[in-house]
Motif scaffolding. Structure first.
Motif, PDB file in Angstrom:
ATOM      1  N   UNK A 150      -8.010  14.208  28.121  1.00  0.00           N
ATOM      2  CA  UNK A 150      -8.296  12.820  28.467  1.00  0.00           C
ATOM      3  C   UNK A 150      -9.325  12.200  27.526  1.00  0.00           C
ATOM      4  N   UNK A 151      -9.406  10.871  27.582  1.00  0.00           N
ATOM      5  CA  UNK A 151     -10.431  10.192  26.819  1.00  0.00           C
ATOM      6  C   UNK A 151     -11.810  10.587  27.314  1.00  0.00           C
ATOM      7  N   UNK A 152     -12.732  10.772  26.385  1.00  0.00           N
ATOM      8  CA  UNK A 152     -14.082  11.206  26.751  1.00  0.00           C
ATOM      9  C   UNK A 152     -14.833  10.095  27.484  1.00  0.00           C
ATOM     10  N   UNK A 153     -15.612  10.475  28.474  1.00  0.00           N
ATOM     11  CA  UNK A 153     -16.541   9.545  29.112  1.00  0.00           C
ATOM     12  C   UNK A 153     -17.784   9.434  28.237  1.00  0.00           C
ATOM     13  N   UNK A 154     -18.663   8.517  28.576  1.00  0.00           N
ATOM     14  CA  UNK A 154     -19.887   8.390  27.786  1.00  0.00           C
ATOM     15  C   UNK A 154     -20.727   9.664  27.880  1.00  0.00           C
ATOM     16  N   UNK A 155     -20.805  10.242  29.068  1.00  0.00           N
ATOM     17  CA  UNK A 155     -21.575  11.480  29.226  1.00  0.00           C
ATOM     18  C   UNK A 155     -20.977  12.600  28.374  1.00  0.00           C
ATOM     19  N   UNK A 180     -18.968  16.123   9.391  1.00  0.00           N
ATOM     20  CA  UNK A 180     -19.791  15.880  10.578  1.00  0.00           C
ATOM     21  C   UNK A 180     -20.321  14.449  10.605  1.00  0.00           C
ATOM     22  N   UNK A 181     -20.667  13.919   9.443  1.00  0.00           N
ATOM     23  CA  UNK A 181     -21.147  12.540   9.391  1.00  0.00           C
ATOM     24  C   UNK A 181     -20.079  11.560   9.857  1.00  0.00           C
ATOM     25  N   UNK A 182     -18.857  11.738   9.352  1.00  0.00           N
ATOM     26  CA  UNK A 182     -17.801  10.790   9.726  1.00  0.00           C
ATOM     27  C   UNK A 182     -17.376  10.961  11.181  1.00  0.00           C
ATOM     28  N   UNK A 183     -17.400  12.195  11.677  1.00  0.00           N
ATOM     29  CA  UNK A 183     -17.029  12.408  13.071  1.00  0.00           C
ATOM     30  C   UNK A 183     -18.089  11.822  14.002  1.00  0.00           C
ATOM     31  N   UNK A 184     -19.352  12.023  13.664  1.00  0.00           N
ATOM     32  CA  UNK A 184     -20.426  11.456  14.472  1.00  0.00           C
ATOM     33  C   UNK A 184     -20.319   9.930  14.519  1.00  0.00           C
ATOM     34  N   UNK A 185     -19.964   9.327  13.386  1.00  0.00           N
ATOM     35  CA  UNK A 185     -19.810   7.867  13.346  1.00  0.00           C
ATOM     36  C   UNK A 185     -18.693   7.415  14.285  1.00  0.00           C
ATOM     37  N   UNK A 186     -17.619   8.182  14.348  1.00  0.00           N
ATOM     38  CA  UNK A 186     -16.517   7.838  15.253  1.00  0.00           C
ATOM     39  C   UNK A 186     -16.955   7.927  16.713  1.00  0.00           C
ATOM     40  N   UNK A 187     -17.712   8.969  17.045  1.00  0.00           N
ATOM     41  CA  UNK A 187     -18.177   9.112  18.427  1.00  0.00           C
ATOM     42  C   UNK A 187     -19.108   7.955  18.785  1.00  0.00           C
ATOM     43  N   UNK A 188     -19.977   7.586  17.862  1.00  0.00           N
ATOM     44  CA  UNK A 188     -20.872   6.440  18.102  1.00  0.00           C
ATOM     45  C   UNK A 188     -20.063   5.154  18.317  1.00  0.00           C
ATOM     46  N   UNK A 189     -19.037   4.963  17.503  1.00  0.00           N
ATOM     47  CA  UNK A 189     -18.180   3.777  17.669  1.00  0.00           C
ATOM     48  C   UNK A 189     -17.488   3.782  19.030  1.00  0.00           C
ATOM     49  N   UNK A 190     -17.059   4.962  19.444  1.00  0.00           N
ATOM     50  CA  UNK A 190     -16.354   5.071  20.722  1.00  0.00           C
ATOM     51  C   UNK A 190     -17.306   4.780  21.889  1.00  0.00           C
ATOM     52  N   UNK A 191     -18.532   5.266  21.805  1.00  0.00           N
ATOM     53  CA  UNK A 191     -19.530   4.957  22.833  1.00  0.00           C
ATOM     54  C   UNK A 191     -19.751   3.448  22.894  1.00  0.00           C
ATOM     55  N   UNK A 192     -19.869   2.824  21.741  1.00  0.00           N
ATOM     56  CA  UNK A 192     -20.028   1.365  21.673  1.00  0.00           C
ATOM     57  C   UNK A 192     -18.860   0.674  22.382  1.00  0.00           C
ATOM     58  N   UNK A 193     -17.644   1.167  22.124  1.00  0.00           N
ATOM     59  CA  UNK A 193     -16.453   0.596  22.742  1.00  0.00           C
ATOM     60  C   UNK A 193     -16.488   0.755  24.264  1.00  0.00           C
ATOM     61  N   UNK A 194     -16.891   1.948  24.727  1.00  0.00           N
ATOM     62  CA  UNK A 194     -16.958   2.195  26.173  1.00  0.00           C
ATOM     63  C   UNK A 194     -17.965   1.259  26.838  1.00  0.00           C
ATOM     64  N   UNK A 195     -19.114   1.106  26.214  1.00  0.00           N
ATOM     65  CA  UNK A 195     -20.159   0.256  26.795  1.00  0.00           C
ATOM     66  C   UNK A 195     -19.750  -1.212  26.782  1.00  0.00           C
ATOM     67  N   UNK A 196     -19.077  -1.634  25.708  1.00  0.00           N
ATOM     68  CA  UNK A 196     -18.631  -3.023  25.625  1.00  0.00           C
ATOM     69  C   UNK A 196     -17.585  -3.327  26.693  1.00  0.00           C
TER      70      UNK A 196
END
Length: 205
Positions: A150-155, A180-196
């Motif tokens: 499933x899609x990851x939750x913010x936690x 690792x840098x590019x993957x971390x950037x994707x996770x940060x973007x996804x968190x931003x998307x979840x919060x938005x």
């Protein structure tokens, strides 16, 4: 223990004689009389044979697992390493997997590293598992970041970010720095998307 029976089994297997191979492996397993024999043979097998994703089930359950289970209970790093390498055997046999607490390959690798924290091979093995997990987690990008099916939750994203930090400490040669840098950037973007989408502030602060 009669090694000749094992060699006869291998010959029958190579010839495609499944019935004979099955009979010979059962007979071979029956020749073990002590746990010490099982332990020594398991060590021999892990050094001298390759087995792809899994050891033949009868061999694993009848010879190797009793030794590995005792070693797991005693926190023996070598036994934990072999269990991790034979994880597919565990996954296919619930009655065996339950006896090691349903630990996954990564969990077994983490436990081994805890026991021998300065071992380069233990570090590399855990790093390999982390990278494989990250690659799976991002394989549907840009649709999202996965956690399991499933899609990851913010936690769960925060858990992934912590694991990225762990991977960085294990990657002492910085071989995976760019990834690792590019993957971390994707996770940060996804968190931003979840919060938005939830109407919350997008900042990670």
């Amino acid at each position: 223990m009669e090694q000749a029976l094992f060699e006869q089994y291998e010959a029958a297997k190579e010839q495609g004689n499944k019935g004979l191979a099955t009979a010979l492996i059962a007979k071979f397993i029956g020749t073990f009389s002590t746990d010490e024999e099982r332990k020594e043979w398991t060590r021999w097998y892990m050094v001298n044979r390759t087995f792809g994703h899994a050891v033949r089930h009868e061999l694993f359950e009848g010879v190797m697992f009793p030794v590995l289970l005792v070693g797991h209970q005693r926190s023996d790093p070598w036994c934990i390493e072999v269990l991790e390498r034979c994880a597919q055997n565990l996954y296919k046999a619930d009655h065996l997997w339950s006896q090691v607490g349903y630990q996954t390959e990564m969990q077994l690798a983490e436990r081994r590293l805890e026991l021998i924290p300065n071992d380069p091979k233990a570090k590399t093995r855990l790093l390999e598992h982390l990278i494989a997990w990250f690659r799976y987690s991002e394989h549907e990008w840009p649709a999202g970041i996965l956690y399991g099916a499933d899609g990851a939750t913010e936690a769960q994203c925060q858990e992934i970010l912590m694991s990225i930090k762990k991977a960085r400490t294990l990657d002492e040669g910085r071989a995976h720095l760019h990834y690792l840098n590019q993957f971390e950037a994707k996770v940060d973007q996804y968190i931003h998307r979840l919060r938005t989408s939830a109407g919350r502030p997008a900042s990670n602060a």
